[in-house]
Design an enzyme around this catalytic site. Structure first.
Site, mmCIF file in Angstrom:
data_model
loop_
_atom_site.group_PDB
_atom_site.id
_atom_site.type_symbol
_atom_site.label_atom_id
_atom_site.label_comp_id
_atom_site.label_asym_id
_atom_site.label_seq_id
_atom_site.Cartn_x
_atom_site.Cartn_y
_atom_site.Cartn_z
ATOM 1 N N ARG A 81 18.214 3.402 -2.269
ATOM 2 C CA ARG A 81 16.960 2.983 -1.608
ATOM 3 C C ARG A 81 15.765 3.756 -2.177
ATOM 4 O O ARG A 81 14.957 3.219 -2.926
ATOM 5 C CB ARG A 81 17.096 3.193 -0.088
ATOM 6 C CG ARG A 81 16.003 2.535 0.734
ATOM 7 C CD ARG A 81 14.696 3.288 0.805
ATOM 8 N NE ARG A 81 14.805 4.641 1.358
ATOM 9 C CZ ARG A 81 13.790 5.496 1.390
ATOM 10 N NH1 ARG A 81 12.602 5.168 0.881
ATOM 11 N NH2 ARG A 81 13.946 6.723 1.874
ATOM 12 N N ASP A 82 15.670 5.019 -1.853
ATOM 13 C CA ASP A 82 14.503 5.804 -2.278
ATOM 14 C C ASP A 82 14.469 5.904 -3.802
ATOM 15 O O ASP A 82 13.398 5.895 -4.420
ATOM 16 C CB ASP A 82 14.582 7.202 -1.657
ATOM 17 C CG ASP A 82 13.231 7.860 -1.512
ATOM 18 O OD1 ASP A 82 12.235 7.253 -1.943
ATOM 19 O OD2 ASP A 82 13.165 8.979 -0.965
ATOM 20 N N HIS A 93 11.451 15.900 -2.326
ATOM 21 C CA HIS A 93 11.222 15.425 -3.692
ATOM 22 C C HIS A 93 11.002 16.660 -4.551
ATOM 23 O O HIS A 93 10.599 17.715 -4.054
ATOM 24 C CB HIS A 93 10.036 14.461 -3.708
ATOM 25 C CG HIS A 93 10.376 13.127 -3.098
ATOM 26 N ND1 HIS A 93 10.556 11.993 -3.851
ATOM 27 C CD2 HIS A 93 10.620 12.775 -1.814
ATOM 28 C CE1 HIS A 93 10.882 10.989 -3.053
ATOM 29 N NE2 HIS A 93 10.925 11.434 -1.805
ATOM 30 N N CYS A 126 7.932 7.526 -4.293
ATOM 31 C CA CYS A 126 7.475 6.500 -3.354
ATOM 32 C C CYS A 126 6.361 5.698 -4.011
ATOM 33 O O CYS A 126 5.422 6.275 -4.561
ATOM 34 C CB CYS A 126 6.979 7.165 -2.074
ATOM 35 S SG CYS A 126 6.344 5.978 -0.898
ATOM 36 N N ASN A 157 13.565 12.317 -5.865
ATOM 37 C CA ASN A 157 14.187 13.270 -4.939
ATOM 38 C C ASN A 157 14.953 14.297 -5.753
ATOM 39 O O ASN A 157 15.276 14.075 -6.914
ATOM 40 C CB ASN A 157 15.201 12.562 -4.053
ATOM 41 C CG ASN A 157 14.548 11.644 -3.060
ATOM 42 O OD1 ASN A 157 14.128 10.547 -3.407
ATOM 43 N ND2 ASN A 157 14.445 12.095 -1.833
HETATM 44 C C1 LIG Z 1 5.189 -2.420 7.251
HETATM 45 C C2 LIG Z 1 4.665 -3.553 6.403
HETATM 46 C C3 LIG Z 1 5.563 -4.743 6.506
HETATM 47 C C4 LIG Z 1 3.309 -3.920 6.960
HETATM 48 O O1 LIG Z 1 2.640 -4.773 6.031
HETATM 49 P P1 LIG Z 1 1.397 -5.622 6.477
HETATM 50 O O2 LIG Z 1 0.881 -6.290 5.279
HETATM 51 O O3 LIG Z 1 0.449 -4.769 7.231
HETATM 52 O O4 LIG Z 1 2.055 -6.545 7.563
HETATM 53 P P2 LIG Z 1 2.013 -8.051 7.853
HETATM 54 O O5 LIG Z 1 2.593 -8.192 9.197
HETATM 55 O O6 LIG Z 1 0.647 -8.615 7.599
HETATM 56 O O7 LIG Z 1 3.047 -8.655 6.797
HETATM 57 C C5 LIG Z 1 2.707 -8.903 5.467
HETATM 58 C C6 LIG Z 1 3.755 -9.833 4.907
HETATM 59 O O8 LIG Z 1 5.021 -9.189 4.904
HETATM 60 C C7 LIG Z 1 5.908 -9.902 5.743
HETATM 61 N N1 LIG Z 1 6.705 -8.917 6.444
HETATM 62 C C8 LIG Z 1 6.326 -8.095 7.404
HETATM 63 N N2 LIG Z 1 7.347 -7.322 7.741
HETATM 64 C C9 LIG Z 1 8.380 -7.673 6.989
HETATM 65 C C10 LIG Z 1 9.710 -7.232 6.887
HETATM 66 N N3 LIG Z 1 10.175 -6.244 7.645
HETATM 67 N N4 LIG Z 1 10.516 -7.796 6.002
HETATM 68 C C11 LIG Z 1 10.070 -8.793 5.216
HETATM 69 N N5 LIG Z 1 8.815 -9.261 5.265
HETATM 70 C C12 LIG Z 1 7.976 -8.701 6.156
HETATM 71 C C13 LIG Z 1 5.032 -10.703 6.666
HETATM 72 O O9 LIG Z 1 5.721 -11.839 7.145
HETATM 73 C C14 LIG Z 1 3.903 -11.074 5.760
HETATM 74 O O10 LIG Z 1 4.326 -12.110 4.898
HETATM 75 P P3 LIG Z 1 3.338 -13.337 4.570
HETATM 76 O O11 LIG Z 1 3.042 -13.971 5.880
HETATM 77 O O12 LIG Z 1 2.120 -12.733 3.927
HETATM 78 O O13 LIG Z 1 4.138 -14.184 3.644
HETATM 79 C C15 LIG Z 1 4.509 -3.114 4.940
HETATM 80 O O14 LIG Z 1 3.519 -2.176 4.875
HETATM 81 C C16 LIG Z 1 5.768 -2.591 4.367
HETATM 82 O O15 LIG Z 1 6.749 -3.286 4.228
HETATM 83 N N6 LIG Z 1 5.751 -1.306 3.975
HETATM 84 C C17 LIG Z 1 6.944 -0.650 3.437
HETATM 85 C C18 LIG Z 1 6.536 0.311 2.380
HETATM 86 C C19 LIG Z 1 7.755 1.059 1.887
HETATM 87 O O16 LIG Z 1 8.859 0.584 1.959
HETATM 88 N N7 LIG Z 1 7.523 2.284 1.405
HETATM 89 C C20 LIG Z 1 8.567 3.104 0.878
HETATM 90 C C21 LIG Z 1 9.479 3.635 1.951
HETATM 91 S S1 LIG Z 1 8.872 5.066 2.797
HETATM 92 C C22 LIG Z 1 9.316 6.350 1.789
HETATM 93 O O17 LIG Z 1 9.728 6.151 0.699
HETATM 94 C C23 LIG Z 1 9.248 7.737 2.348
HETATM 95 C C24 LIG Z 1 10.628 8.277 2.713
HETATM 96 C C25 LIG Z 1 11.239 7.468 3.871
HETATM 97 O O18 LIG Z 1 11.520 8.186 1.619
HETATM 98 C C26 LIG Z 1 10.547 9.731 3.150
HETATM 99 C C27 LIG Z 1 9.746 10.614 2.212
HETATM 100 O O19 LIG Z 1 10.048 10.700 1.004
HETATM 101 O O20 LIG Z 1 8.847 11.252 2.724
#
Ligand SMILES: CC(C)(COP(=O)([O-])OP(=O)([O-])OC[C@H]1O[C@@H](n2cnc3c(N)ncnc32)[C@H](O)[C@@H]1OP(=O)([O-])[O-])[C@@H](O)C(=O)NCCC(=O)NCCSC(=O)C[C@@](C)(O)CC(=O)[O-]
Length: 530
Positions: free
Chosen positions: A144-145, A438, A469, A478
């Site tokens: 994933r990450d 990381h 990320c 990481n």
């Molecule tokens: C949270 C949102 C969805 C908000 O995104 P948004 O644009 O604010 O939300 P929205 O509700 O307007 O949705 C946009 C589009 O995404 C769809 N949508 C909405 N939700 C989903 C879903 N669950 N699955 C599939 N599709 C989805 C939704 O239907 C829409 O589609 P459209 O109508 O435009 O065709 C977006 O910002 C997002 O997906 N962000 C994820 C970012 C991400 O994954 N980042 C990396 C992980 S975090 C990380 O790495 C840190 C960590 C955990 O490792 C720890 C660390 O290292 O510190």
């Protein structure tokens, strides 16, 4: 060995040695050496000790050391010159050592000039590594990450094969994918296809990331038995990563967690940017503690603390140490609290917290009142903290000045892993915490080690050091799982992971991605065999 959690002092009896120890050549050798150094009067970093008929050692965190014997039992504030009565000689002698590195100096010094100090050296590992866990649960986040940041799409079959190889190496928790918006993270758009295949693998947990109810429902439909929600301690990162404020994200996660509980699904909670944010810089520990507490209270079974951009360093700094000293002085001298700090009631509250308890309570106070206290920042600007490094001056300063100094000290601990952990530990039990480092600045292993020393035994890592990320500029991968396993096994800590098989998995994905492994262990071991 006993531990006093409230004050974060650690106290243990020097149980190998009875009172005869103090007559022995070892003790005399050490004490002679110690007397060669000037006696300290101020700030002997963390050395504090209790003396009774037999010897006890009391120290802050991992630093120490001072020892001696006496008929009385007394706790001395850090840095005070201490006189004790030798049970035989009866001479008053000063016995504290004077600097943060006194312990190392003392041992090396003794080695070159004292006989019979082998015992002392054999005891060294126990002193340094006295509280490490026997087993560490590794949470492999590579699929994933590790992959989420890859520009070119990795075929689903490769992701599945990687997961199988990771499981074959003995890893029992593998974060498989994310049910996030494919517009935001195109690489993981095949989450459903990946999970549907691997979910049948027995005895392995496969948590998946879910940013909202929609993602949660999709994950459950695909067979997820465990999900992870991911909040941030930085407002800016929260916006760039999940497009909402911290408060909004917590409200979303409350819905996810409520639903997960109904389904009997286990929930992991992430807090990102626990020491630093690419936009905001250093993140205050109280902010991390706040988010961690919220997630824990909502029902997350485990909270993973993420140094998303890998800027954290293990240690506390000198100012933070002084902060500890200030607390000691307050305890020792029972200074009256004139709460004539008229700036705000919150500061008075904070000063009372300082008087009554330890850094834990202060962290709590900061957590509850942090916003207001930070507003009071301007108060500290007019003070130069370096002026206050002299304990004698400190003791005579009006209370509010010391309070101000303490504020300054607290504000300066941002960016340090220990301070962050200490704040979080005030709210979340240690066995519910994981760390996620990381390795951007090469600090991850050191940060993991201090986390273990703080009692944490769940560590996230990514095979071959994959990752980063997409919404954290400059963040690299990481820490490599191979390097973590190598270090843990070297420390005698079990992981149930076979390093050779793990390196196979790392080689597999590195070859597929067309670049060398990011694991130093793999690189070194490959050099040996080619
Ligand atoms: C949270 C949102 C969805 C908000 O995104 P948004 O644009 O604010 O939300 P929205 O509700 O307007 O949705 C946009 C589009 O995404 C769809 N949508 C909405 N939700 C989903 C879903 N669950 N699955 C599939 N599709 C989805 C939704 O239907 C829409 O589609 P459209 O109508 O435009 O065709 C977006 O910002 C997002 O997906 N962000 C994820 C970012 C991400 O994954 N980042 C990396 C992980 S975090 C990380 O790495 C840190 C960590 C955990 O490792 C720890 C660390 O290292 O510190």
């Amino acid at each position: 060995m006993t531990r006093t959690p409230a004050s974060k002092f650690y106290c243990f009896k020097w149980y190998e040695y009875d009172a005869n120890f103090f007559d022995s050549s070892i003790f005399r050798g050490i004490s002679n050496r110690v007397h060669c150094h000037p006696p300290i009067t101020l700030f002997s970093d963390t050395s504090v000790f209790i003396l009774k008929k037999s010897c006890y050692i009391l120290y802050f965190q991992s630093n120490f050391i001072a020892r001696g014997c006496s008929e009385t039992c007394k706790i001395w504030p850090c840095g005070l010159t201490c006189s004790y009565k030798h049970r035989n000689g009866g001479n008053n002698q000063t016995f504290f050592h004077s600097s943060a590195h006194s312990w190392h100096l003392q041992c090396r010094y003794a080695d070159s000039s004292c006989n019979g100090l082998d015992v002392e050296f054999r005891a060294l590992p126990r002193k340094v590594l006295w509280d490490l866990p026997r087993f560490v649960q590794i949470v492999e986040v590579g699929p994933r990450d590790g992959l989420q940041n890859e520009k070119s799409i990795v075929p689903t079959s490769v992701k599945i094969e990687l997961i199988h190889k990771l499981v074959a190496s003995g890893l029992s928790v593998v974060e498989a994918t994310s049910f996030v918006s494919p517009k935001w993270v195109p690489q993981l758009a095949d989450a459903k296809d990946v999970l549907e295949v691997i979910r049948h693998v027995p005895d392995v947990r496969f948590p998946v990331l879910t940013p909202n109810l929609r993602g949660f429902e999709a994950a459950v439909a695909a067979g997820a038995k465990e999900v992870a929600v991911f909040a941030s301690a930085s407002e800016s990162f929260s916006k760039s990563n999940i497009n909402c404020t911290i408060k909004e994200s917590l409200a979303r996660y409350r819905d996810v967690i409520t639903s997960a509980k109904k389904h009997g699904i286990r929930i992991r909670g992430y807090v990102s940017c626990v020491v630093g944010c690419p936009v905001e810089g250093a993140i205050h520990p109280s902010k991390v503690a706040y988010v961690a507490k919220e997630l824990y209270d909502m029902g997350c079974s485990e909270i993973s603390l993420g140094d998303t951009i890998g800027v954290g360093t293990p240690g506390t700094d000198f100012v933070a140490l002084c902060f500890q000293h200030v607390i000691s002085w307050y305890h020792y001298l029972s200074l009256p609290f004139k709460t004539n700090f008229e700036a705000s009631d919150d500061v008075s509250l904070f000063l009372r917290a300082l008087q009554s308890k330890s850094i834990n309570m202060l962290a709590q106070c900061m957590c509850e009142k942090g916003e207001h206290l930070l507003i009071s920042d301007h108060i500290i600007c007019s003070f130069n903290c370096w002026t206050f490094f002299n304990a004698t001056i400190l003791a005579t300063l009006p209370t509010y000045v010391i309070g101000t100094f303490t504020l300054l000290a607290i504000l300066s601990v941002s960016g340090k892993v220990l301070a962050m952990l200490e704040a979080v530990l005030s709210f979340v039990p240690v066995d519910k915490l994981a760390v996620h480092f990381h390795d951007t600045y090469g600090q991850a292993l050191a940060n993991i080690l201090v986390s273990l020393q703080m009692g944490i035994n769940i560590v996230d890592s990514s095979v071959s050091g994959l990752g980063g990320c997409p919404y954290a500029k400059g963040a690299t991968g990481n820490v490599a799982t191979e390097d973590v396993v190598y270090m843990l096994h070297g420390l005698g800590i079990e992981t149930n992971v076979n390093l050779n098989k793990l390196m196979d998995a790392g080689d597999y994905i590195s070859n597929r991605l067309g670049r060398p492994s990011g694991s130093k262990t793999t690189t070194a071991l490959h050099k040996l065999t080619t």
